[in-house]
Enzyme design. Structure first.
Site, short mmCIF file in Angstrom:
data_model
loop_
_atom_site.label_atom_id
_atom_site.label_comp_id
_atom_site.label_asym_id
_atom_site.label_seq_id
_atom_site.Cartn_x
_atom_site.Cartn_y
_atom_site.Cartn_z
N TYR A 25 -0.89 0.12 -14.50
CA TYR A 25 -2.06 0.16 -13.62
C TYR A 25 -2.05 -0.99 -12.63
CZ TYR A 25 -4.16 3.73 -16.52
OH TYR A 25 -4.41 4.90 -17.17
N GLN B 287 -0.19 13.53 -22.64
CA GLN B 287 -0.26 14.06 -21.28
C GLN B 287 -1.08 15.35 -21.16
OE1 GLN B 287 3.73 14.25 -19.77
NE2 GLN B 287 3.30 12.63 -18.31
N SER C 81 -6.15 12.75 -15.07
CA SER C 81 -5.09 13.20 -14.17
C SER C 81 -5.37 14.61 -13.65
CB SER C 81 -3.73 13.19 -14.87
OG SER C 81 -3.30 11.87 -15.04
P1 NAD Z 1 -5.92 4.95 -10.44
O1 NAD Z 1 -6.85 6.09 -10.20
O2 NAD Z 1 -6.26 3.94 -11.48
O3 NAD Z 1 -5.68 4.16 -9.06
C1 NAD Z 1 -5.27 4.86 -7.91
C2 NAD Z 1 -4.20 4.09 -7.18
O4 NAD Z 1 -4.80 3.01 -6.48
C3 NAD Z 1 -3.11 3.48 -8.05
O5 NAD Z 1 -1.87 4.00 -7.65
C4 NAD Z 1 -3.22 1.99 -7.76
O6 NAD Z 1 -1.97 1.33 -7.76
C5 NAD Z 1 -3.83 1.98 -6.39
N1 NAD Z 1 -4.47 0.72 -5.99
C6 NAD Z 1 -5.23 -0.12 -6.74
N2 NAD Z 1 -5.61 -1.19 -6.00
C7 NAD Z 1 -5.11 -1.01 -4.75
C8 NAD Z 1 -5.17 -1.75 -3.55
N3 NAD Z 1 -5.81 -2.92 -3.49
N4 NAD Z 1 -4.53 -1.27 -2.47
C9 NAD Z 1 -3.86 -0.09 -2.53
N5 NAD Z 1 -3.76 0.67 -3.65
C10 NAD Z 1 -4.38 0.21 -4.74
O7 NAD Z 1 -4.46 5.49 -10.67
P2 NAD Z 1 -3.96 6.68 -11.61
O8 NAD Z 1 -3.69 7.86 -10.78
O9 NAD Z 1 -4.90 6.83 -12.75
O10 NAD Z 1 -2.58 6.08 -12.09
C11 NAD Z 1 -2.49 4.75 -12.60
C12 NAD Z 1 -1.24 4.58 -13.46
O11 NAD Z 1 -1.26 5.43 -14.59
C13 NAD Z 1 0.07 4.90 -12.74
O12 NAD Z 1 1.06 4.00 -13.21
C14 NAD Z 1 0.43 6.25 -13.23
O13 NAD Z 1 1.82 6.55 -13.17
C15 NAD Z 1 -0.06 6.15 -14.66
N6 NAD Z 1 -0.32 7.48 -15.21
C16 NAD Z 1 0.34 7.82 -16.37
C17 NAD Z 1 0.12 9.06 -16.93
C18 NAD Z 1 0.81 9.47 -18.21
O14 NAD Z 1 1.77 8.89 -18.58
N7 NAD Z 1 0.26 10.43 -18.91
C19 NAD Z 1 -0.77 9.94 -16.32
C20 NAD Z 1 -1.41 9.57 -15.15
C21 NAD Z 1 -1.19 8.31 -14.59
#
Ligand code: NAD
Length: 382
Positions: free
Chosen positions: A234, A133, A139
């Site tokens: 994702y 993290q 992020s």
């Molecule tokens: P991302 O930038 O990949 O996507 C942004 C958002 O767009 C996501 O919430 C996704 O569900 C949404 N999305 C995709 N297609 C869509 C659609 N057709 N209509 C509406 N929304 C849509 O997302 P992110 O911020 O990188 O996060 C993705 C995942 O990674 C999440 O599960 C998050 O909790 C996880 N994450 C984990 C960590 C960690 O553990 N270190 C850190 C950051 C994110």
């Protein structure tokens, strides 16, 4: 080990890979940091602050890169027009590079890094695990982008975001719609709420509903029969039918919105179109769309990356690099991510490329003249 911080040369990039606070931290861990003169200018960090933190200041980019064991950067290496050479060709053979690299979209760069025998680590490839993290630059930079998107929207509107009760009467609050509630979307929601807007949000992952609501926004419900997320959390690409239904649901909320902030992304794929032109036509005149997915094709059909256009009375901002417009916190956060990566990779004063370690193997793109990352190798073979 000598760590080098060159000045970013991509147009508009104002971030810097290390700030003085982390130079001190790395110094305590035995790493010697050299910084190109003027590298911190865009983020208002003078050379003297780096000097006070124990860094050496080097005027000449070519010398800085040639002498480094590890080079840390924000933007992927590009051709340095002033030196008439690609930045990768300026690196010492066998040295290491830690940077955003967009390796899945720039296979030519990956081949060049392998040819030059650079051990390269991609900041986009940090595993999204609890252990990693502190290194998660996607992020940290998405947080900056989400905040700035809400501020941009507020600035562009011809109305207030908060409800105001004044002697001249009550003014109704502005309405903000956020599409995609990942890291950037949640920060956009939080910021728009802090500014007093009425906020609605939509995401295909039902798991985010509670997070959206805990920020004081309402979650737009749409029953979806299919699986919308991967085992890693994702979003998945939707079936054509669900995608059509989603666009219809969004259209009804978009026509009431003053600002829409879109962040929807599918890793490794084009961003889904959520706002086709017919939705834009129904929106309020003077409304704004800030499209954070601009550089992967945009969530609005009319988005042009890195451009601002007005279509059917709606301003559409193709926001390609918002973190660079807030270079102070973006650099601080990125710098902490980079320092955590370096402290993970360097053991007993040496670069330790341990492919048994999931963070190292997850991030390492090229090593010893080979492309070593499985997903990138598969992309190259396809
Ligand atoms: P991302 O930038 O990949 O996507 C942004 C958002 O767009 C996501 O919430 C996704 O569900 C949404 N999305 C995709 N297609 C869509 C659609 N057709 N209509 C509406 N929304 C849509 O997302 P992110 O911020 O990188 O996060 C993705 C995942 O990674 C999440 O599960 C998050 O909790 C996880 N994450 C984990 C960590 C960690 O553990 N270190 C850190 C950051 C994110």
């Amino acid at each position: 080990m000598r760590v080098a911080v060159p000045k970013e040369i991509v147009a508009g990039e104002r971030r810097v890979a290390l700030v003085p606070e982390t130079v001190v931290q790395l110094g305590k861990a035995g790493l010697r940091v050299s910084v190109q003169a003027g590298a911190g200018e865009g983020a208002y960090v003078p050379d003297s602050a780096y000097g006070d933190a124990g860094a050496a200041i080097v005027d000449d980019a070519a010398r800085l890169l040639a002498e480094a064991d590890i080079v840390v950067k924000v933007q992927k290496p590009v051709r340095n027009e002033r030196l008439a050479q690609h930045e990768v060709d300026l690196l010492r053979e066998g040295s290491a590079l830690v940077s955003f690299l967009q390796p899945l979209n720039d296979l030519e760069l990956v081949r060049l890094l392998a040819r030059r025998r650079i051990t390269s680590f991609s900041m986009e490839m940090v595993p999204r695990t609890t252990r990693a993290q502190r290194m998660d630059a996607l992020s940290s930079q998405a947080t900056v982008a989400g905040y700035k998107a809400a501020v941009l929207a507020a600035d562009s509107l011809a109305k207030f975001l908060p409800m105001l009760t004044t002697a001249a009467g009550t003014i109704r609050p502005g309405r903000v719609l956020v599409l995609g509630a990942g890291v950037a979307g949640l920060q956009a929601i939080a910021t728009a709420r802090r500014l007093g807007a009425l906020v609605e949000a939509f995401d295909v992952r039902p798991a985010v509903k509670e997070e959206v609501q805990s920020l004081g926004a309402s979650f737009i419900e749409m029953p979806i029969a299919e699986e919308t997320q991967t085992a890693g959390g994702y979003a998945k690409e939707l079936s054509a039918e669900t995608h059509r239904r989603e666009i219809d649901v969004i259209r009804e909320h978009a026509r009431e919105a003053d600002a829409i902030i879109t962040t929807a992304a599918i890793p490794g794929a084009r961003a889904p179109i959520l706002i086709p032109e017919d939705t834009v036509k129904l929106m309020r005149p003077g409304a704004i769309i800030v499209d954070l997915a601009a550089d992967t094709g945009g969530n609005c059909e009319l988005t042009r990356p890195d451009q601002e256009t007005v279509c059917h009375g709606v301003r559409i901002v193709g926001a390609a690099n918002l973190p660079a417009t807030l270079p102070v916190p973006a650099s601080q956060m990125y710098s902490r991510n980079i320092a955590s990566v370096l402290l993970h990779l360097v053991k007993d004063g040496k670069l330790n490329v341990d492919f048994q370690d999931e963070i190292t193997s997850g991030m390492c793109v090229t090593h010893a003249g080979e492309v070593v990352h499985e997903r990138i190798k598969a992309r190259m073979a396809s």
